[in-house]
Motif scaffolding. Structure first.
Motif, PDB file in Angstrom:
ATOM      1  N   VAL A 192      98.616  41.370  82.792  1.00 30.07           N
ATOM      2  CA  VAL A 192      99.563  42.236  83.490  1.00 30.07           C
ATOM      3  C   VAL A 192      99.340  42.145  84.994  1.00 30.07           C
ATOM      4  O   VAL A 192     100.284  41.953  85.773  1.00 30.07           O
ATOM      5  N   ALA A 193      98.100  42.266  85.415  1.00 30.03           N
ATOM      6  CA  ALA A 193      97.795  42.210  86.851  1.00 30.03           C
ATOM      7  C   ALA A 193      98.242  40.882  87.450  1.00 30.03           C
ATOM      8  O   ALA A 193      98.846  40.844  88.531  1.00 30.03           O
ATOM      9  N   ALA A 194      97.966  39.779  86.760  1.00 37.37           N
ATOM     10  CA  ALA A 194      98.334  38.462  87.275  1.00 37.37           C
ATOM     11  C   ALA A 194      99.840  38.319  87.406  1.00 37.37           C
ATOM     12  O   ALA A 194     100.354  37.748  88.381  1.00 37.37           O
ATOM     13  N   THR A 195     100.579  38.842  86.441  1.00 38.49           N
ATOM     14  CA  THR A 195     102.041  38.739  86.481  1.00 38.49           C
ATOM     15  C   THR A 195     102.615  39.564  87.624  1.00 38.49           C
ATOM     16  O   THR A 195     103.555  39.131  88.312  1.00 38.49           O
TER      17      THR A 195
ATOM     18  N   TYR B  57     107.128  54.840  94.159  1.00 39.37           N
ATOM     19  CA  TYR B  57     107.226  55.364  92.792  1.00 39.37           C
ATOM     20  C   TYR B  57     108.229  54.530  91.995  1.00 39.37           C
ATOM     21  O   TYR B  57     107.987  54.186  90.832  1.00 39.37           O
ATOM     22  N   ARG B  58     109.331  54.188  92.630  1.00 35.78           N
ATOM     23  CA  ARG B  58     110.335  53.368  91.951  1.00 35.78           C
ATOM     24  C   ARG B  58     109.777  51.980  91.633  1.00 35.78           C
ATOM     25  O   ARG B  58     109.998  51.455  90.543  1.00 35.78           O
ATOM     26  N   GLN B  59     109.016  51.410  92.567  1.00 39.38           N
ATOM     27  CA  GLN B  59     108.421  50.097  92.312  1.00 39.38           C
ATOM     28  C   GLN B  59     107.419  50.174  91.163  1.00 39.38           C
ATOM     29  O   GLN B  59     107.339  49.264  90.329  1.00 39.38           O
ATOM     30  N   PHE B  60     106.671  51.262  91.089  1.00 38.04           N
ATOM     31  CA  PHE B  60     105.722  51.418  89.993  1.00 38.04           C
ATOM     32  C   PHE B  60     106.446  51.406  88.649  1.00 38.04           C
ATOM     33  O   PHE B  60     105.913  50.895  87.655  1.00 38.04           O
ATOM     34  N   GLY B  61     107.643  51.945  88.597  1.00 36.83           N
ATOM     35  CA  GLY B  61     108.427  51.884  87.371  1.00 36.83           C
ATOM     36  C   GLY B  61     108.707  50.451  86.943  1.00 36.83           C
ATOM     37  O   GLY B  61     108.734  50.144  85.748  1.00 36.83           O
TER      38      GLY B  61
ATOM     39  N   VAL C 122     107.313  45.694  83.378  1.00 36.77           N
ATOM     40  CA  VAL C 122     106.703  44.370  83.227  1.00 36.77           C
ATOM     41  C   VAL C 122     105.552  44.447  82.239  1.00 36.77           C
ATOM     42  O   VAL C 122     105.425  43.618  81.329  1.00 36.77           O
ATOM     43  N   ALA C 123     104.697  45.457  82.398  1.00 35.78           N
ATOM     44  CA  ALA C 123     103.546  45.605  81.508  1.00 35.78           C
ATOM     45  C   ALA C 123     103.986  45.791  80.068  1.00 35.78           C
ATOM     46  O   ALA C 123     103.395  45.213  79.140  1.00 35.78           O
ATOM     47  N   ALA C 124     105.013  46.595  79.841  1.00 32.42           N
ATOM     48  CA  ALA C 124     105.502  46.828  78.486  1.00 32.42           C
ATOM     49  C   ALA C 124     106.005  45.536  77.847  1.00 32.42           C
ATOM     50  O   ALA C 124     105.813  45.296  76.652  1.00 32.42           O
ATOM     51  N   SER C 125     106.640  44.697  78.653  1.00 32.54           N
ATOM     52  CA  SER C 125     107.162  43.443  78.112  1.00 32.54           C
ATOM     53  C   SER C 125     106.046  42.481  77.725  1.00 32.54           C
ATOM     54  O   SER C 125     106.228  41.618  76.857  1.00 32.54           O
ATOM     55  N   LEU C 126     104.875  42.628  78.335  1.00 38.22           N
ATOM     56  CA  LEU C 126     103.764  41.721  78.078  1.00 38.22           C
ATOM     57  C   LEU C 126     102.838  42.212  76.972  1.00 38.22           C
ATOM     58  O   LEU C 126     102.200  41.415  76.288  1.00 38.22           O
ATOM     59  N   THR C 127     102.725  43.505  76.798  1.00 38.00           N
ATOM     60  CA  THR C 127     101.699  44.049  75.912  1.00 38.00           C
ATOM     61  C   THR C 127     102.220  44.499  74.563  1.00 38.00           C
ATOM     62  O   THR C 127     101.546  44.349  73.546  1.00 38.00           O
TER      63      THR C 127
END
Length: 276
Positions: free
Chosen positions: A228-231, A256-260, A265-270
């Motif tokens: 996730v971090a690398a992506t 805050y919007r960028q964190f969303g 992205v994380a959800a799509s990977l994990t």
């Protein structure tokens, strides 16, 4: 007086387990009813304090938990996703105060259903070097918009977290954590009466607008997965602190919007369930 209510589910009266708060869980439908009742208690408190407009944002999971027909008729509902501001969708500087209903403590805390946005995928978060979860980030973002958070409901761990962040916020513990999936519960009628009274009291204190925030904030997130971090490093402005930790700086609420975007992205990977 215009009031904004962000409602999560883990901190709702009576709910202690994933089956209470996840679609498909054996007690999820009951959890939805309990959620509506806590929100309606907050709405009644706001009306008693003189609210003339109330917007409720369903801020939990699929963001389709609150049944519109179960919501107090004095409130409007923001439902569904995606939302550009997620848990704070609809909040603008035109509102006089914000309420956080059904919130929970951050990842690592011994609170009921504790996590930060994504179950255990996010291990830690910091805002300007200060440990933060959903409570602190919502408070800081609302402050950046010029709106004070005046009341929060949840378990005792969530209430303590809010008090540590801003001691002026009125908190209502509706349950007391025994562990991450266990709690001592206040009777439902007692908890809702406490919510209604506390919201009315908080709003009757003539909430003060927050002081202007710093022009730029820094958000740092440590992920369970280095993938996730690398992506996320492919997003302009995101930098690495170590193989699992990224950071970015910018003004709130844009940060805050960028964190969303990061969480999507994380959800799509994990593809992990929230409370595994």
């Amino acid at each position: 007086m215009r009031i904004f209510i962000s409602v999560d589910m883990e901190g709702i009266t009576g709910l202690v387990d994933a089956d209470d708060v996840q679609p498909g869980g054996r007690d999820y439908e009951r959890g939805r009813t309990m959620m509506a009742e806590d929100v309606n208690a907050a709405v009644r408190g706001a009306l008693a304090a003189g609210a003339t407009g109330i917007l409720v944002n369903d801020a939990h999971g699929p963001m389709r938990n609150l049944l519109p027909e179960a919501l107090h008729p004095a409130a409007r509902l923001v439902r569904g996703k995606p939302k550009q501001l997620g848990m704070l969708e609809g909040l603008t500087g035109e509102y006089d105060a914000a309420l956080c209903v059904g919130y929970h403590s951050r990842a690592g805390a011994l609170g009921v259903l504790s996590h930060s946005f994504m179950g255990h995928e996010i291990e830690d978060m910091w805002l300007d070097g200060r440990p933060v979860g959903e409570i602190g980030l919502a408070h800081a973002t609302a402050a950046a918009l010029g709106v004070p958070v005046v009341a929060l409901t949840g378990d005792d761990a969530a209430c303590a977290e809010m008090t540590e962040w801003d001691a002026s916020v009125v908190t209502v513990p509706v349950k007391y954590a025994r562990d991450r999936f266990a709690a001592e519960l206040r009777p439902a009628a007692e908890a809702r009466a406490a919510i209604e009274e506390a919201v009315a009291r908080a709003l009757s204190q003539d909430p003060r607008r927050p002081a202007p925030c710093a022009a730029e904030a820094t958000l740092t997130v440590r992920w369970q997965s280095a993938s996730v971090a690398a992506t996320l490093l492919g997003i302009p402005g995101v930098t690495a602190e170590d193989p699992r930790t990224v950071r970015a700086s910018g003004p709130l609420p844009a940060l805050y919007r960028q964190f969303g975007v990061w969480t999507r992205v994380a959800a799509s990977l994990t593809n992990q369930p929230p409370y595994c």
